[in-house]
Design an enzyme around this catalytic site. Structure first.
Site, PDB file in Angstrom:
ATOM      1  N   SER A   1      33.883  41.470  41.219  1.00 49.68           N
ATOM      2  CA  SER A   1      33.513  41.623  42.627  1.00 49.68           C
ATOM      3  C   SER A   1      33.929  42.999  43.155  1.00 49.68           C
ATOM      4  CB  SER A   1      34.100  40.506  43.489  1.00 49.68           C
ATOM      5  OG  SER A   1      35.488  40.664  43.669  1.00 49.68           O
TER       6      SER A   1
ATOM      7  N   TYR B   1      41.079  30.195  48.638  1.00 45.54           N
ATOM      8  CA  TYR B   1      40.955  30.210  47.177  1.00 45.54           C
ATOM      9  C   TYR B   1      41.933  29.193  46.604  1.00 45.54           C
ATOM     10  CZ  TYR B   1      38.572  34.712  47.796  1.00 45.54           C
ATOM     11  OH  TYR B   1      37.707  35.713  48.165  1.00 45.54           O
TER      12      TYR B   1
ATOM     13  N   ASN C   1      41.599  38.123  54.608  1.00 43.03           N
ATOM     14  CA  ASN C   1      40.143  38.136  54.521  1.00 43.03           C
ATOM     15  C   ASN C   1      39.557  37.112  55.490  1.00 43.03           C
ATOM     16  OD1 ASN C   1      37.522  38.555  53.791  1.00 43.03           O
ATOM     17  ND2 ASN C   1      37.753  37.948  51.638  1.00 43.03           N
TER      18      ASN C   1
ATOM     19  N   ASP D   1      56.453  40.916  42.426  1.00 44.20           N
ATOM     20  CA  ASP D   1      57.008  41.879  43.370  1.00 44.20           C
ATOM     21  C   ASP D   1      56.141  41.857  44.638  1.00 44.20           C
ATOM     22  OD1 ASP D   1      57.906  44.089  44.717  1.00 44.20           O
ATOM     23  OD2 ASP D   1      57.654  45.497  43.048  1.00 44.20           O
TER      24      ASP D   1
ATOM     25  N   THR E   1      44.451  36.825  48.837  1.00 44.39           N
ATOM     26  CA  THR E   1      43.375  37.428  49.641  1.00 44.39           C
ATOM     27  C   THR E   1      42.675  36.371  50.503  1.00 44.39           C
ATOM     28  OG1 THR E   1      41.764  37.279  47.827  1.00 44.39           O
ATOM     29  CG2 THR E   1      43.009  39.312  47.992  1.00 44.39           C
TER      30      THR E   1
ATOM     31  N   HIS F   1      33.885  46.459  55.047  1.00 42.06           N
ATOM     32  CA  HIS F   1      34.294  45.065  54.851  1.00 42.06           C
ATOM     33  C   HIS F   1      35.603  45.086  54.056  1.00 42.06           C
ATOM     34  CE1 HIS F   1      34.559  41.011  53.549  1.00 42.06           C
ATOM     35  NE2 HIS F   1      34.205  41.262  52.306  1.00 42.06           N
TER      36      HIS F   1
ATOM     37  N   LYS G   1      39.437  51.896  48.072  1.00 44.01           N
ATOM     38  CA  LYS G   1      38.771  52.009  46.766  1.00 44.01           C
ATOM     39  C   LYS G   1      37.292  52.360  46.946  1.00 44.01           C
ATOM     40  CE  LYS G   1      41.241  48.395  44.097  1.00 44.01           C
ATOM     41  NZ  LYS G   1      41.635  49.080  42.866  1.00 44.01           N
TER      42      LYS G   1
ATOM     43  N   SER H   1      29.240  39.171  48.627  1.00 45.39           N
ATOM     44  CA  SER H   1      29.048  38.893  47.205  1.00 45.39           C
ATOM     45  C   SER H   1      27.768  38.113  46.972  1.00 45.39           C
ATOM     46  CB  SER H   1      30.228  38.075  46.674  1.00 45.39           C
ATOM     47  OG  SER H   1      31.394  38.862  46.692  1.00 45.39           O
TER      48      SER H   1
ATOM     49  N   GLU I   1      30.424  31.435  55.923  1.00 43.16           N
ATOM     50  CA  GLU I   1      30.232  30.880  54.593  1.00 43.16           C
ATOM     51  C   GLU I   1      31.215  29.728  54.375  1.00 43.16           C
ATOM     52  OE1 GLU I   1      31.623  33.243  51.232  1.00 43.16           O
ATOM     53  OE2 GLU I   1      32.018  34.887  52.610  1.00 43.16           O
TER      54      GLU I   1
ATOM     55  N   CYS J   1      30.017  37.292  52.757  1.00 39.45           N
ATOM     56  CA  CYS J   1      30.658  38.047  53.844  1.00 39.45           C
ATOM     57  C   CYS J   1      29.680  38.928  54.608  1.00 39.45           C
ATOM     58  CB  CYS J   1      31.799  38.901  53.287  1.00 39.45           C
ATOM     59  SG  CYS J   1      33.013  37.950  52.372  1.00 39.45           S
TER      60      CYS J   1
HETATM   61  N1  COA Z   1      53.740  47.699  43.604  1.00 38.79           N
HETATM   62  C1  COA Z   1      52.638  48.349  44.018  1.00 38.79           C
HETATM   63  N2  COA Z   1      51.377  48.071  43.517  1.00 38.79           N
HETATM   64  C2  COA Z   1      51.271  47.105  42.589  1.00 38.79           C
HETATM   65  C3  COA Z   1      52.418  46.416  42.118  1.00 38.79           C
HETATM   66  C4  COA Z   1      53.682  46.740  42.670  1.00 38.79           C
HETATM   67  N3  COA Z   1      54.796  46.113  42.275  1.00 38.79           N
HETATM   68  N4  COA Z   1      51.987  45.515  41.183  1.00 38.79           N
HETATM   69  C5  COA Z   1      50.646  45.653  41.076  1.00 38.79           C
HETATM   70  N5  COA Z   1      50.211  46.617  41.924  1.00 38.79           N
HETATM   71  C6  COA Z   1      48.840  47.070  42.149  1.00 38.79           C
HETATM   72  C7  COA Z   1      48.005  47.217  40.910  1.00 38.79           C
HETATM   73  O1  COA Z   1      48.250  48.455  40.263  1.00 38.79           O
HETATM   74  C8  COA Z   1      46.600  47.112  41.473  1.00 38.79           C
HETATM   75  O2  COA Z   1      46.248  48.333  42.068  1.00 38.79           O
HETATM   76  P1  COA Z   1      44.808  49.001  41.746  1.00 38.79           P
HETATM   77  O3  COA Z   1      43.769  47.984  42.081  1.00 38.79           O
HETATM   78  O4  COA Z   1      44.762  50.172  42.658  1.00 38.79           O
HETATM   79  O5  COA Z   1      44.840  49.322  40.303  1.00 38.79           O
HETATM   80  C9  COA Z   1      46.777  46.091  42.622  1.00 38.79           C
HETATM   81  O6  COA Z   1      48.179  46.044  42.881  1.00 38.79           O
HETATM   82  C10 COA Z   1      46.287  44.689  42.285  1.00 38.79           C
HETATM   83  O7  COA Z   1      46.855  44.329  41.056  1.00 38.79           O
HETATM   84  P2  COA Z   1      45.998  43.535  39.972  1.00 38.79           P
HETATM   85  O8  COA Z   1      46.874  43.272  38.798  1.00 38.79           O
HETATM   86  O9  COA Z   1      44.667  44.186  39.758  1.00 38.79           O
HETATM   87  O10 COA Z   1      45.807  42.175  40.813  1.00 38.79           O
HETATM   88  P3  COA Z   1      45.113  40.832  40.438  1.00 38.79           P
HETATM   89  O11 COA Z   1      44.740  40.752  39.013  1.00 38.79           O
HETATM   90  O12 COA Z   1      46.038  39.790  40.954  1.00 38.79           O
HETATM   91  O13 COA Z   1      43.742  40.832  41.287  1.00 38.79           O
HETATM   92  C11 COA Z   1      42.155  40.979  43.050  1.00 38.79           C
HETATM   93  C12 COA Z   1      43.489  41.525  42.487  1.00 38.79           C
HETATM   94  C13 COA Z   1      41.809  41.729  44.330  1.00 38.79           C
HETATM   95  C14 COA Z   1      41.054  41.172  42.038  1.00 38.79           C
HETATM   96  C15 COA Z   1      42.360  39.482  43.381  1.00 38.79           C
HETATM   97  O14 COA Z   1      43.245  39.371  44.445  1.00 38.79           O
HETATM   98  C16 COA Z   1      41.072  38.745  43.699  1.00 38.79           C
HETATM   99  O15 COA Z   1      40.430  38.232  42.823  1.00 38.79           O
HETATM  100  N6  COA Z   1      40.721  38.611  45.015  1.00 38.79           N
HETATM  101  C17 COA Z   1      39.557  37.899  45.461  1.00 38.79           C
HETATM  102  C18 COA Z   1      38.261  38.678  45.228  1.00 38.79           C
HETATM  103  C19 COA Z   1      38.039  39.773  46.183  1.00 38.79           C
HETATM  104  O16 COA Z   1      38.671  39.852  47.223  1.00 38.79           O
HETATM  105  N7  COA Z   1      37.075  40.648  45.841  1.00 38.79           N
HETATM  106  C20 COA Z   1      36.752  41.796  46.632  1.00 38.79           C
HETATM  107  C21 COA Z   1      35.306  42.126  46.665  1.00 38.79           C
HETATM  108  S1  COA Z   1      34.384  41.057  47.710  1.00 38.79           S
END
Ligand code: COA
Length: 390
Positions: A204, A146, A279, A32, A155, A236, A245, A311, A82, A114
């Site tokens: 992360s 990625y 990002n 979605d 991202t 960031h 968050k 990170s 980086e 970052c």
């Molecule tokens: N409508 C609205 N929200 C939705 C949805 C929908 N149809 N489907 C999922 N979501 C929400 C989830 O509830 C979750 O929200 P929450 O984090 O508030 O609980 C969010 O979307 C992400 O879903 P999730 O299943 O956790 O995503 P993911 O497993 O694909 O991973 C990251 C998300 C950010 C961890 C991933 O993109 C990632 O690894 N990114 C790179 C690392 C990064 O950027 N780290 C940040 C720190 S430096």
């Protein structure tokens, strides 16, 4: 003893020629699109053309600053990245021929995921405190990549931010206090033999929140401001939802409740650019600052909180005061044009760009002309990158 204020005198950013809409990616991945639009808070991401890299976007970000202020007395250039193009040579050295940096300068590349741009800003402030007549050009430039079909893929993004750091700055005077936190953690890294980062996404996200809270605690121990003093919190943003968050976590860790409307008031204006650029690693925090300055009501005299995370990991909580008359120095129109002028990619073109690798045989290879940005990677020859202004 009164000290001369030091901070950001000018700020300019650039991004790539292309962008991908997250709806295109969502359709391809069979998820979605609101998982991206709402769940992680990303709508589009900038994607580099085959003839773009961090040097071309860094040059495009820095050029308007030199055009406005000249290069005199820029005695230090710090480029944080980086996703550098060379293991030895500092990327900013290519900028001498592209935009005319002064030769009487030290030019260095900085790396810590970052966080590197914030290190640049802190080092610049120190150099200017030593000699207020000097100016430092700090550039943060990254192309986040990625692996395809992984959770990190939505991202990605790319941008460069250039900042002229001076005494008596026109935009943001930095407070001399910083809160710091560093720890050895494997949440995100990229071994030398890989072009894409490895990330443990959930680790992360948690590490970021903990580090931001620890940096805040250190900031307070150093005598920093109260939370209630800040008009906005600029985080960031690896994805914009991360800022929300982290701020919720910070507020709750200090015994406050975090109502959605309060979070929006504190964070909302910082996310407009990142939501559509994606990002940009080192540049992301400063893209957030540009977004805040360009979109918020008058911030004159207000205190801003800046929260940097890289990170691995290093976090810094610092702050500054928005200067009278700052609006006259912003580049709002150019910033918005850099974003709105991107060409939207279809999925196949995006995938082809993602999978393309630069030749490594040392022979001459001309790069097809793709980008319409001011600078491009024109060729590879004898293992050298040949750049040109367009
Ligand atoms: N409508 C609205 N929200 C939705 C949805 C929908 N149809 N489907 C999922 N979501 C929400 C989830 O509830 C979750 O929200 P929450 O984090 O508030 O609980 C969010 O979307 C992400 O879903 P999730 O299943 O956790 O995503 P993911 O497993 O694909 O991973 C990251 C998300 C950010 C961890 C991933 O993109 C990632 O690894 N990114 C790179 C690392 C990064 O950027 N780290 C940040 C720190 S430096």
């Amino acid at each position: 003893m009164t000290t001369t204020p030091v901070g950001i005198h000018d700020l300019s950013f650039a991004t790539t020629h292309y962008a991908l809409d997250h709806a295109v990616l969502a359709e391809r991945l069979g998820v979605d699109r609101d998982k991206f639009y709402l769940g992680i808070g990303q709508e589009r991401m900038s994607v580099a053309a085959a003839d773009e890299d961090i040097v071309t976007i860094a040059a495009a970000a820095a050029q308007p600053i030199l055009e406005r202020h000249g290069a005199d007395n820029i005695r230090t250039v710090l480029l944080a990245t980086e996703t550098g193009v060379d293991q030895s040579k500092a990327a900013a050295l290519y900028l001498h021929s592209l935009i005319g940096l002064p030769n009487a300068a030290r030019v260095v590349e900085l790396k810590q995921a970052c966080y590197g741009g914030t290190a640049g800003l802190a080092f610049a402030a120190g150099l200017i405190a030593r000699d207020p007549s000097q100016r430092v050009l700090v550039i943060a430039a990254d192309i986040a990549k990625y692996e395809l079909d992984t959770p990190g893929e939505p991202t990605q993004g790319a941008a460069a931010v250039a900042m002229l750091v001076t005494a008596n700055p026109a935009i943001l005077a930095l407070d001399p206090i910083s809160g710091l936190y560093s720890a050895d953690i494997m949440d995100f890294w990229r071994p030398n033999y890989r072009s894409e980062a490895i990330v443990d996404g959930k680790t992360s996200v948690n590490a970021y929140q903990k580090a931001a809270q620890e940096a805040w605690s250190d900031y307070r121990r150093q005598g920093g401001r109260e939370l209630s003093e800040f008009a906005a919190f600029c985080y960031h943003q690896p994805f914009t939802k991360m800022a929300y968050k982290a701020h919720r976590h910070l507020l709750e860790s200090q015994g406050h409740t975090a109502e959605a409307a309060d979070l929006e008031a504190a964070i909302g204006a910082t996310t407009t650019y990142n939501r559509t650029v994606g990002n940009s690693y080192t540049a992301s925090l400063y893209l957030g600052l540009a977004s805040l300055l360009d979109h918020a009501d008058d911030l004159t005299g207000k205190a801003l909180a800046m929260i940097s995370y890289g990170s691995g990991s290093v976090a810094e909580f610092f702050s500054g005061t928005v200067q009278p008359g700052y609006r006259a120095h912003l580049r709002t129109e150019a910033n918005q044009a850099a974003i709105s002028s991107r060409e939207m990619l279809d999925y196949d073109h995006y995938r082809a760009l993602h999978e393309a690798v630069l030749p490594t045989d040392g022979a001459y290879h001309a790069m097809a002309e793709e980008t319409r940005r001011p600078f491009r990677l024109a060729a590879m020859s004898g293992h050298k990158r040949i750049y040109e202004a367009r």
